[in-house]
Motif scaffolding. Structure first.
Motif, short mmCIF file in Angstrom:
data_model
loop_
_atom_site.label_atom_id
_atom_site.label_comp_id
_atom_site.label_asym_id
_atom_site.label_seq_id
_atom_site.Cartn_x
_atom_site.Cartn_y
_atom_site.Cartn_z
N TYR A 1 13.56 -10.44 -36.50
CA TYR A 1 13.16 -10.65 -35.11
C TYR A 1 12.16 -9.56 -34.73
N LEU A 2 11.16 -9.96 -33.96
CA LEU A 2 10.23 -8.97 -33.40
C LEU A 2 10.71 -8.66 -32.00
N PHE A 3 10.80 -7.38 -31.66
CA PHE A 3 11.29 -7.11 -30.30
C PHE A 3 10.26 -6.36 -29.45
N PHE A 4 10.22 -6.75 -28.18
CA PHE A 4 9.39 -6.08 -27.18
C PHE A 4 10.29 -5.58 -26.03
N CYS A 5 11.59 -5.86 -26.13
CA CYS A 5 12.50 -5.51 -25.03
C CYS A 5 12.79 -4.00 -25.05
N SER A 6 13.54 -3.52 -24.06
CA SER A 6 13.87 -2.09 -24.02
C SER A 6 14.86 -1.77 -25.15
N PHE A 7 14.93 -0.48 -25.50
CA PHE A 7 15.87 -0.08 -26.54
C PHE A 7 17.32 -0.30 -26.10
N GLU A 8 17.56 -0.21 -24.78
CA GLU A 8 18.93 -0.47 -24.27
C GLU A 8 19.31 -1.92 -24.57
N ASN A 9 18.41 -2.83 -24.24
CA ASN A 9 18.70 -4.25 -24.51
C ASN A 9 18.86 -4.52 -26.00
N ILE B 1 22.62 -4.37 -40.16
CA ILE B 1 21.42 -4.45 -39.33
C ILE B 1 20.38 -3.39 -39.74
N GLY B 2 19.15 -3.85 -39.91
CA GLY B 2 18.04 -2.94 -40.17
C GLY B 2 17.08 -2.91 -38.99
N VAL B 3 16.48 -1.76 -38.74
CA VAL B 3 15.43 -1.70 -37.71
C VAL B 3 14.15 -1.16 -38.33
N LEU B 4 13.04 -1.70 -37.84
CA LEU B 4 11.72 -1.28 -38.31
C LEU B 4 10.96 -0.73 -37.10
N LEU B 5 10.69 0.58 -37.15
CA LEU B 5 10.15 1.27 -35.97
C LEU B 5 8.99 2.18 -36.36
N THR B 6 8.18 2.57 -35.38
CA THR B 6 7.27 3.68 -35.62
C THR B 6 8.09 4.96 -35.53
N SER B 7 7.66 5.99 -36.25
CA SER B 7 8.55 7.15 -36.36
C SER B 7 8.72 7.91 -35.05
N ASN B 8 7.85 7.69 -34.08
CA ASN B 8 8.08 8.35 -32.78
C ASN B 8 9.25 7.72 -32.02
N ASN B 9 9.76 6.60 -32.51
CA ASN B 9 10.93 5.97 -31.88
C ASN B 9 12.21 6.20 -32.69
N LYS B 10 12.19 7.23 -33.52
CA LYS B 10 13.24 7.48 -34.50
C LYS B 10 14.67 7.36 -33.97
N CYS B 11 15.00 8.03 -32.91
CA CYS B 11 16.41 8.10 -32.51
C CYS B 11 16.74 7.18 -31.34
N ARG B 12 15.90 6.18 -31.10
CA ARG B 12 16.07 5.37 -29.89
C ARG B 12 17.16 4.32 -30.02
N TYR C 1 7.52 2.27 -40.03
CA TYR C 1 6.22 1.68 -40.31
C TYR C 1 5.24 2.69 -40.88
N ASP C 2 5.30 3.90 -40.35
CA ASP C 2 4.18 4.82 -40.51
C ASP C 2 4.53 6.09 -41.29
N LEU C 3 5.64 6.10 -42.03
CA LEU C 3 6.05 7.30 -42.76
C LEU C 3 5.94 8.50 -41.83
N ASP C 4 5.08 9.50 -42.15
CA ASP C 4 5.03 10.64 -41.24
C ASP C 4 3.75 10.71 -40.41
N ASP C 5 2.88 9.71 -40.59
CA ASP C 5 1.62 9.69 -39.81
C ASP C 5 1.87 9.03 -38.46
N ILE C 6 2.41 9.73 -37.53
CA ILE C 6 2.88 9.08 -36.31
C ILE C 6 1.79 8.23 -35.64
N GLY C 7 2.11 6.93 -35.54
CA GLY C 7 1.25 6.04 -34.77
C GLY C 7 -0.11 5.72 -35.38
N ASN C 8 -0.39 6.11 -36.61
CA ASN C 8 -1.68 5.80 -37.19
C ASN C 8 -1.68 4.37 -37.75
N PRO C 9 -2.46 3.47 -37.15
CA PRO C 9 -2.39 2.06 -37.56
C PRO C 9 -2.79 1.84 -39.02
#
Ligand code: TXA
Ligand code: MG
Length: 365
Positions: free
Chosen positions: A264-272, A287-298, A307-315
Motif C-alpha cells: 500500500y502507498l500511504f499519504f495519511c498521517s503517521f498516527e493513522n 508488517i514492513g514499512v518503506l520510508l525516507t530515513s528522516n521519518n525513521k522513528c515515526r 528508500y534513501d540509505l543515508d542520503d536523506i531525501g536525495n531523490p
C-alpha cells in the motif's frame, strides 16, 4: 543450463575512462575475456544479462528468432509487449529507421548515449518477433561501458528488456538477475550496482506530437527544455487507478515492479498509519514499512526499509535504491508493506509511477 556469472573489474575501466577518455576504455573492455565470451555467446544465440546505466538487461541478438523467443519464455513476458533494441553506434540507425523527426534528432544529440528510449517508425526490415508486429520500434543507446563494448563487438542490435521475471522489480544488481533467472540465462556480466536504478524514459517521436509512454530517469521537464515545446503526458499517469493507462503503451497494462507482499502507498498521517498497522498486526501479519530515513522513528512495524540509505531525501539515491528495497521485503518475507508516497514532481513522478504499480494502485490518502 548452468548460468555463468562473470565479474567485470569496472573500476579499472572507469579509471581508464577518466585518464584517457571513453574510446580508450571501450577499446580495453573489448579485449576483456568476459566481454569477448559474452559477445560470442550472443552471436551464437545465447542469452546474456548485462548491466546498463538504468537496470540490468536480458540480451539476445535481435535477428536471431530463437534467442529472442527465449527472452519472452524465460521472463514469462506476454508476447504482445515489444522489446526495446539497443545500439552501440549511430551509423546503423539509417539501416532500420524510416525517418527521424527534428525532435528525434535533437533528443538523440542531447540524451544518447543515455536513459531515453525513442519510439520510431522502422523500415519494415526488422523481424516481427522483436517488434511484436508493430510498425514502430523502441530503441536506445545505453550509457554504460560494458553495454557499449558488447554492442560494438557484436556490431548488431541487441534486444534487451530488464533482466527480471515479468512483474518483478527490475534488477539493479547481478544478484537480482540470479534470483530471478538462475539456470535460465547463459551468462550474467556483473559490474556491480547500476548507476541510475530506474528504467529509461520511453517517448514516442514518430510525429510532431511528442508523447510520453513510460516515465523514466530522464524527466519530462528535461525533454521539454531541449525541445522547447510541451510533451504530451496522458492524464491517466496522474490518476490513482490503473485501467486508464493500459492503452498508452503495450507494457503499461501489466502489473510491474512488484515485491511479493501486498503493498500500500500511504499519504495519511503517521498516527493513522499506526492504527492500520496495529490492526493488521493483531491479525498476525508481519508488517514492513518503506520510508525516507528522516521519518525513521515515526511508526512501529516489524521490518523497516529506507528508500534513501543515508542520503536523506536525495531523490537520486531513492531512484538507485528503489528496486533493491522491494527485494529486501521479499527477503524478510513480510505480509504487507506500507510505503510512503511522494508528490509527483520531476524524478518523483517516475518514482511514484513505479510505486503505484508495485502497490497495484492501492493507495491510502
Ligand atoms: O532502461 C531500460 O529501458 C531497460 C534497459 C535494460 O535498457 N530496458 C527495459 O526494457 O526497461 P523493457 O522491455 O522492460 O521495457 C520497454 C518498454 C515496455 O514498456 C514496452 O511496452 C515499451 O517499452 N515499448 C517497446 N516497444 C514499443 C513500441 N513500439 N511502442 C510502444 N511501446 C513500446
Ligand atoms: Mg521491464
Amino acid at each position: 543450463m548452468k548460468t555463468e556469472c562473470l565479474k567485470i573489474p569496472i573500476l579499472d575501466f572507469l579509471e581508464i575512462e577518466k585518464k584517457y577518455g571513453k574510446e580508450k576504455a571501450l577499446e580495453s573492455l573489448k579485449k576483456n575475456d568476459a566481454i569477448i565470451k559474452a559477445a560470442s555467446a550472443l552471436k551464437n544465440g545465447k542469452l546474456v544479462a548485462f548491466p546498463t546505466e538504468t537496470v540490468y538487461g536480458l540480451g539476445a541478438l535481435a535477428f536471431l528468432k530463437e534467442a529472442v523467443e527465449n527472452i519472452f519464455k524465460v521472463k514469462s513476458r506476454p508476447l504482445d509487449n515489444p522489446l526495446i533494441l539497443h545500439l552501440g553506434s549511430l551509423e546503423c540507425l539509417d539501416k532500420w529507421i524510416a525517418y527521424l523527426t527534428k525532435d528525434a534528432l535533437k533528443l538523440i544529440e542531447v540524451f544518447w548515449p543515455g536513459p531515453l528510449t525513442l519510439i520510431l517508425k522502422h523500415k519494415g526490415n526488422l523481424p516481427s518477433f522483436v517488434t511484436s508486429g508493430l510498425d514502430t520500434v523502441g530503441i536506445r543507446m545505453p550509457d554504460n561501458l560494458v553495454a557499449l563494448s558488447i554492442l560494438q563487438l557484436v556490431d548488431s542490435l541487441i534486444a534487451a528488456p530488464s533482466a527480471n521475471v515479468s512483474g518483478r522489480p527490475s534488477p539493479t544488481l547481478a544478484s537480482h538477475v540470479l534470483e530471478d533467472l538462475n539456470g535460465k540465462v547463459d551468462i550474467i556480466l556483473d559490474s556491480g550496482p547500476t548507476k541510475l536504478g530506474l528504467e529509461s524514459t520511453v517517448i514516442d517521436v514518430t510525429t510532431e506530437k511528442v508523447c510520453l509512454l513510460r516515465p523514466g530517469f530522464i524527466t519530462v521537464e528535461e525533454i521539454e527544455e531541449v525541445l522547447q515545446k510541451k510533451v504530451f503526458v496522458d492524464e491517466a499517469f496522474f490518476k490513482d487507478t490503473k485501467h486508464e493507462l493500459k492503452l498508452i503503451a503495450p507494457g503499461l497494462k501489466y502489473k510491474h515492479y512488484a515485491p511479493l507482499a501486498d503493498m500500500y502507498l500511504f499519504f495519511c498521517s503517521f498516527e493513522n498509519l499506526q492504527q492500520i498497522i496495529d490492526k493488521e498486526k493483531s491479525l498476525g501479519k508481519k508488517i514492513g514499512v518503506l520510508l525516507t530515513s528522516n521519518n525513521k522513528c515515526r511508526v512501529e512495524a516489524d521490518v523497516y526499509v529506507y528508500y534513501d540509505l543515508d542520503d536523506i531525501g536525495n531523490p537520486l539515491s531513492i531512484s538507485r535504491n528503489l528496486y533493491a528495497c522491494f527485494r529486501k521485503f521479499d527477503f524478510f518475507k513480510v505480509d504487507v508493506i506500507y510505503a510512503q508516497g511522494f508528490s509527483e514532481k520531476g524524478i518523483y513522478f517516475t518514482i511514484m509511477n513505479r510505486l503505484k504499480k508495485a502497490a497495484n494502485y492501492k493507495i491510502i490518502r
